[in-house]
Scaffold this motif. Structure first.
Motif, short mmCIF file in Angstrom:
data_model
loop_
_atom_site.label_atom_id
_atom_site.label_comp_id
_atom_site.label_asym_id
_atom_site.label_seq_id
_atom_site.Cartn_x
_atom_site.Cartn_y
_atom_site.Cartn_z
N GLY A 41 0.78 -1.23 0.00
CA GLY A 41 0.00 0.00 0.00
C GLY A 41 0.81 1.28 0.00
O GLY A 41 0.24 2.37 0.08
N LYS A 42 2.12 1.14 -0.08
CA LYS A 42 2.98 2.33 -0.08
C LYS A 42 3.83 2.38 -1.35
O LYS A 42 3.99 1.39 -2.05
CB LYS A 42 3.88 2.33 1.15
CG LYS A 42 3.12 2.46 2.46
CD LYS A 42 4.08 2.60 3.64
CE LYS A 42 3.33 2.80 4.94
NZ LYS A 42 4.27 2.95 6.09
N GLU A 43 4.39 3.55 -1.60
CA GLU A 43 5.26 3.69 -2.75
C GLU A 43 6.64 3.11 -2.47
O GLU A 43 7.07 3.00 -1.32
CB GLU A 43 5.39 5.18 -3.11
CG GLU A 43 4.10 5.82 -3.59
CD GLU A 43 4.31 7.23 -4.07
OE1 GLU A 43 3.36 7.81 -4.61
OE2 GLU A 43 5.42 7.76 -3.89
N ARG A 44 7.32 2.75 -3.54
CA ARG A 44 8.67 2.25 -3.40
C ARG A 44 9.56 3.37 -2.90
O ARG A 44 9.45 4.52 -3.34
CB ARG A 44 9.17 1.74 -4.74
CG ARG A 44 10.48 1.00 -4.69
CD ARG A 44 10.86 0.45 -6.05
NE ARG A 44 9.87 -0.50 -6.55
CZ ARG A 44 10.00 -1.16 -7.70
NH1 ARG A 44 11.06 -0.96 -8.45
NH2 ARG A 44 9.06 -1.99 -8.10
N GLU A 45 10.48 3.05 -1.98
CA GLU A 45 11.36 4.06 -1.42
C GLU A 45 12.81 3.61 -1.42
O GLU A 45 13.10 2.42 -1.35
CB GLU A 45 10.93 4.39 0.02
CG GLU A 45 11.05 3.24 0.99
CD GLU A 45 10.71 3.63 2.42
OE1 GLU A 45 10.42 4.82 2.67
OE2 GLU A 45 10.76 2.75 3.29
#
Length: 119
Positions: A41-45
């Protein structure tokens, strides 16, 4: 360039894991190498990187002091030693590469390896 990451798994909070990524390229020494991660549910970092020119390392603030990136040019391999793992470190970890540098969106990506940190 093909990248094969391995070493993921499930550990408890405070545990350690070591990720490896082997690159199939003749001129590995000319490639900046990095690690990124993506939680559900999160962007790649960005997590960490090792430069091609002198193996200088860079880290995201969230992992400084706990993770160590390194490379072995003789083995075409980059590593990510992860200590003092936290549940928020959970995610799929991707190895990435780019010739003569490493931008925010590198040219080449591995398939990812899952890291799960349980509390």
């Amino acid at each position: 360039v093909q990248l094969q990451a391995s070493g993921g798994g499930e550990v408890q909070t405070g545990g350690s894991l070591r990720l490896s990524c082997v690159a199939s390229v003749r001129t590995f020494i000319k490639y900046g190498m990095g690690w990124f991660r993506q939680a559900t549910g999160k962007e790649r970092e960005f997590v960490a990187s090792v430069s091609w020119i002198n193996s200088t390392t860079y880290y995201a603030d969230s992992v400084k002091g706990r993770f160590t990136a390194s490379r072995d040019n003789a083995k075409n391999t980059v590593y990510l030693q992860m200590n003092s793992l936290k549940p928020e470190d959970t995610g799929v970890y991707y190895c990435a590469a780019e010739e003569l540098g490493l931008g925010s969106v590198p040219d080449y990506w591995g398939q990812g390896t899952l890291v799960t940190v349980s509390s």
